[in-house]
Structure formats: structure tokens, C-alpha cells
Design a protein around this motif. Structure first.
Motif, PDB file in Angstrom:
ATOM      1  N   ARG A  10       1.213  -1.084  -4.867  1.00 57.09           N
ATOM      2  CA  ARG A  10      -0.166  -1.169  -3.978  1.00 57.09           C
ATOM      3  C   ARG A  10      -1.171  -1.329  -4.827  1.00 57.09           C
ATOM      4  O   ARG A  10      -1.935  -1.950  -4.554  1.00 57.09           O
ATOM      5  CB  ARG A  10       0.004   0.212  -3.363  1.00 57.09           C
ATOM      6  CG  ARG A  10      -1.254   0.416  -2.399  1.00 57.09           C
ATOM      7  CD  ARG A  10      -0.949   1.479  -1.651  1.00 57.09           C
ATOM      8  NE  ARG A  10      -2.321   1.759  -1.034  1.00 57.09           N
ATOM      9  CZ  ARG A  10      -2.730   2.961  -0.781  1.00 57.09           C
ATOM     10  NH1 ARG A  10      -2.345   4.124  -1.067  1.00 57.09           N
ATOM     11  NH2 ARG A  10      -4.076   3.083  -0.191  1.00 57.09           N
ATOM     12  N   LEU A  11      -1.328  -0.855  -6.116  1.00 58.29           N
ATOM     13  CA  LEU A  11      -2.423  -0.802  -7.008  1.00 58.29           C
ATOM     14  C   LEU A  11      -2.494  -2.180  -7.545  1.00 58.29           C
ATOM     15  O   LEU A  11      -3.608  -3.001  -7.853  1.00 58.29           O
ATOM     16  CB  LEU A  11      -2.637   0.005  -8.014  1.00 58.29           C
ATOM     17  CG  LEU A  11      -2.687   1.478  -7.645  1.00 58.29           C
ATOM     18  CD1 LEU A  11      -2.580   2.520  -8.556  1.00 58.29           C
ATOM     19  CD2 LEU A  11      -4.177   1.687  -7.063  1.00 58.29           C
ATOM     20  N   GLU A  12      -1.605  -2.905  -7.729  1.00 65.03           N
ATOM     21  CA  GLU A  12      -1.467  -4.233  -8.369  1.00 65.03           C
ATOM     22  C   GLU A  12      -1.721  -5.312  -7.114  1.00 65.03           C
ATOM     23  O   GLU A  12      -2.462  -6.347  -7.511  1.00 65.03           O
ATOM     24  CB  GLU A  12       0.046  -4.707  -8.820  1.00 65.03           C
ATOM     25  CG  GLU A  12       0.108  -5.899  -9.385  1.00 65.03           C
ATOM     26  CD  GLU A  12       1.551  -6.332  -9.735  1.00 65.03           C
ATOM     27  OE1 GLU A  12       1.747  -7.533  -9.610  1.00 65.03           O
ATOM     28  OE2 GLU A  12       2.372  -5.405 -10.100  1.00 65.03           O
ATOM     29  N   ALA A  13      -1.657  -4.986  -5.881  1.00 60.71           N
ATOM     30  CA  ALA A  13      -1.932  -5.977  -4.740  1.00 60.71           C
ATOM     31  C   ALA A  13      -3.292  -5.823  -4.096  1.00 60.71           C
ATOM     32  O   ALA A  13      -3.664  -6.455  -3.190  1.00 60.71           O
ATOM     33  CB  ALA A  13      -0.746  -5.764  -3.996  1.00 60.71           C
ATOM     34  N   THR A  14      -3.842  -4.731  -4.422  1.00 55.93           N
ATOM     35  CA  THR A  14      -5.291  -4.066  -3.686  1.00 55.93           C
ATOM     36  C   THR A  14      -6.158  -3.932  -4.585  1.00 55.93           C
ATOM     37  O   THR A  14      -5.934  -3.457  -5.682  1.00 55.93           O
ATOM     38  CB  THR A  14      -4.988  -3.010  -2.781  1.00 55.93           C
ATOM     39  OG1 THR A  14      -4.636  -1.958  -3.326  1.00 55.93           O
ATOM     40  CG2 THR A  14      -3.667  -3.312  -1.601  1.00 55.93           C
ATOM     41  N   ILE A  15      -7.213  -3.959  -4.128  1.00 57.87           N
ATOM     42  CA  ILE A  15      -8.733  -3.360  -4.777  1.00 57.87           C
ATOM     43  C   ILE A  15      -9.558  -2.750  -3.840  1.00 57.87           C
ATOM     44  O   ILE A  15      -9.748  -3.177  -2.798  1.00 57.87           O
ATOM     45  CB  ILE A  15      -9.424  -4.680  -5.502  1.00 57.87           C
ATOM     46  CG1 ILE A  15     -10.499  -3.901  -6.508  1.00 57.87           C
ATOM     47  CG2 ILE A  15     -10.025  -5.606  -4.604  1.00 57.87           C
ATOM     48  CD1 ILE A  15     -11.102  -4.932  -7.535  1.00 57.87           C
ATOM     49  N   SER A  16      -9.834  -1.582  -4.046  1.00 52.56           N
ATOM     50  CA  SER A  16     -11.026  -0.955  -3.223  1.00 52.56           C
ATOM     51  C   SER A  16     -12.212  -1.558  -3.173  1.00 52.56           C
ATOM     52  O   SER A  16     -12.789  -2.377  -4.235  1.00 52.56           O
ATOM     53  CB  SER A  16     -11.174   0.485  -3.784  1.00 52.56           C
ATOM     54  OG  SER A  16     -11.794   0.582  -4.729  1.00 52.56           O
ATOM     55  N   PRO A  17     -13.123  -1.396  -2.423  1.00 50.02           N
ATOM     56  CA  PRO A  17     -14.502  -1.958  -2.339  1.00 50.02           C
ATOM     57  C   PRO A  17     -15.463  -1.326  -3.397  1.00 50.02           C
ATOM     58  O   PRO A  17     -15.984  -2.326  -3.958  1.00 50.02           O
ATOM     59  CB  PRO A  17     -15.030  -1.377  -1.089  1.00 50.02           C
ATOM     60  CG  PRO A  17     -13.854  -1.156  -0.251  1.00 50.02           C
ATOM     61  CD  PRO A  17     -12.740  -0.595  -0.832  1.00 50.02           C
ATOM     62  N   LYS A  97      -3.676 -15.872  -8.048  1.00 52.45           N
ATOM     63  CA  LYS A  97      -3.508 -14.671  -8.385  1.00 52.45           C
ATOM     64  C   LYS A  97      -4.505 -13.961  -7.288  1.00 52.45           C
ATOM     65  O   LYS A  97      -5.648 -14.419  -7.421  1.00 52.45           O
ATOM     66  CB  LYS A  97      -4.214 -14.120  -9.676  1.00 52.45           C
ATOM     67  CG  LYS A  97      -4.178 -12.728 -10.368  1.00 52.45           C
ATOM     68  CD  LYS A  97      -4.522 -12.610 -11.501  1.00 52.45           C
ATOM     69  CE  LYS A  97      -4.524 -11.254 -11.966  1.00 52.45           C
ATOM     70  NZ  LYS A  97      -4.934 -10.643 -13.093  1.00 52.45           N
ATOM     71  N   VAL A  98      -3.867 -13.187  -6.492  1.00 52.47           N
ATOM     72  CA  VAL A  98      -4.902 -12.476  -5.333  1.00 52.47           C
ATOM     73  C   VAL A  98      -4.562 -10.898  -5.297  1.00 52.47           C
ATOM     74  O   VAL A  98      -3.573 -10.399  -5.439  1.00 52.47           O
ATOM     75  CB  VAL A  98      -3.959 -13.166  -4.247  1.00 52.47           C
ATOM     76  CG1 VAL A  98      -4.876 -12.787  -2.952  1.00 52.47           C
ATOM     77  CG2 VAL A  98      -4.024 -14.701  -4.200  1.00 52.47           C
ATOM     78  N   LYS A  99      -5.504 -10.323  -4.623  1.00 54.48           N
ATOM     79  CA  LYS A  99      -5.708  -8.913  -4.444  1.00 54.48           C
ATOM     80  C   LYS A  99      -6.146  -8.954  -2.937  1.00 54.48           C
ATOM     81  O   LYS A  99      -6.972  -9.857  -2.672  1.00 54.48           O
ATOM     82  CB  LYS A  99      -6.365  -8.068  -5.358  1.00 54.48           C
ATOM     83  CG  LYS A  99      -5.644  -8.014  -6.676  1.00 54.48           C
ATOM     84  CD  LYS A  99      -6.313  -6.800  -7.363  1.00 54.48           C
ATOM     85  CE  LYS A  99      -5.493  -6.458  -8.520  1.00 54.48           C
ATOM     86  NZ  LYS A  99      -5.808  -5.324  -9.419  1.00 54.48           N
ATOM     87  N   GLU A 100      -5.869  -7.918  -2.179  1.00 58.33           N
ATOM     88  CA  GLU A 100      -6.612  -7.622  -0.978  1.00 58.33           C
ATOM     89  C   GLU A 100      -7.483  -6.581  -1.006  1.00 58.33           C
ATOM     90  O   GLU A 100      -7.276  -5.626  -1.758  1.00 58.33           O
ATOM     91  CB  GLU A 100      -5.428  -7.413   0.075  1.00 58.33           C
ATOM     92  CG  GLU A 100      -5.959  -6.886   1.440  1.00 58.33           C
ATOM     93  CD  GLU A 100      -4.833  -6.383   2.580  1.00 58.33           C
ATOM     94  OE1 GLU A 100      -5.298  -6.420   3.704  1.00 58.33           O
ATOM     95  OE2 GLU A 100      -3.999  -6.245   2.036  1.00 58.33           O
TER      96      GLU A 100
END
Length: 130
Positions: A10-17, A97-100
Motif C-alpha cells: 500500500r505504501l509503495e503504491a500510494t502517497i498521501s496529500p 513509475k506510478v503512485k496514487e
């Protein structure tokens, strides 16, 4: 999958505002932020400041606008929207390389982070595609 594997993924695929805002201030050229929301202009006229507006429905035709040498951050409406996840998967399959961005534009606005009003932009497509 155990809990540790889940949270690492989850941390690899996302980034918080908050994390994105901090990173963008430190190194503004490292990321390429994309607003991938579909829908009519009047509901998506507010976007995150400096975001590139490439709705999911236009992605195939505008892929050439997305740089491969930057980390791509995609966002959509809110936690209930999976458009950004679909776009992230599409881009990952093509070598990006992508994050949500977690929470989408709703979380960003809730935190009173910088936004841009695109209501004056006459080039926005009003074709919802929904």
C-alpha cells in the motif's frame, strides 16, 4: 498476504496529500501530477495546483504527454473512486513509475492545499464519457 506485506504494498503504491506536498516543495521536477477525473467541466473545474489534466477517457490519445523519467502521481475524486487506480495500472503496465494520491481531490481540498480554478479554460472537454 500478511498484514506487513499488505501495508508495504500500500505504501509503495500510494502517497498521501501531505507527503506529496512536501516532496513537491523539495523537488518540484521529480513528479508529474495528473488529474485523471472524468466528468463534465462544471464538476471538475477545481484541480490541484500545477496538476496536468488528462482525463482517463483521453489517456490513450495523450500518453505521449506523460514523461517516463518522472514519478507519476495520479488522482481522481475521492476514496470511493477507482479511476486513479485504473490509470495507475494502465501506466504501470507501460513502464511508468506510478503512485496514487490517497483521498483524491476531496482530501486535498479538505486540507486546504493549493488548488487552481480551470473554469476559465476553454480547452477542457465537456464530454463526460461516463
Amino acid at each position: 498476504m500478511n498484514a506487513l506485506d499488505y501495508f508495504n504494498a500500500r505504501l509503495e503504491a500510494t502517497i498521501s496529500p501531505m507527503d506529496y506536498l512536501k516532496l513537491a516543495q523539495v523537488d518540484p521536477d521529480k513528479h508529474f501530477l495528473i488529474d485523471v477525473r472524468n466528468g463534465p467541466n462544471h464538476v471538475r473545474n477545481l484541480t490541484i495546483k500545477d496538476a496536468h489534466v488528462i482525463p482517463q477517457q483521453e489517456l490513450h490519445n495523450r500518453l505521449h504527454e506523460i514523461p517516463k523519467d518522472k514519478e507519476i502521481i495520479v488522482y481522481c475524486w475521492d476514496v470511493w473512486c477507482n479511476t486513479a487506480a485504473k490509470v495507475a495500472k494502465f501506466l504501470l503496465e507501460r513502464g511508468y513509475k506510478v503512485k496514487e494520491l490517497t483521498g483524491g481531490i476531496a482530501a486535498w481540498k479538505e486540507m486546504n492545499f493549493p488548488c487552481s480554478d480551470l473554469s476559465q479554460n476553454v480547452n477542457m472537454s465537456d464530454n463526460c464519457g461516463c
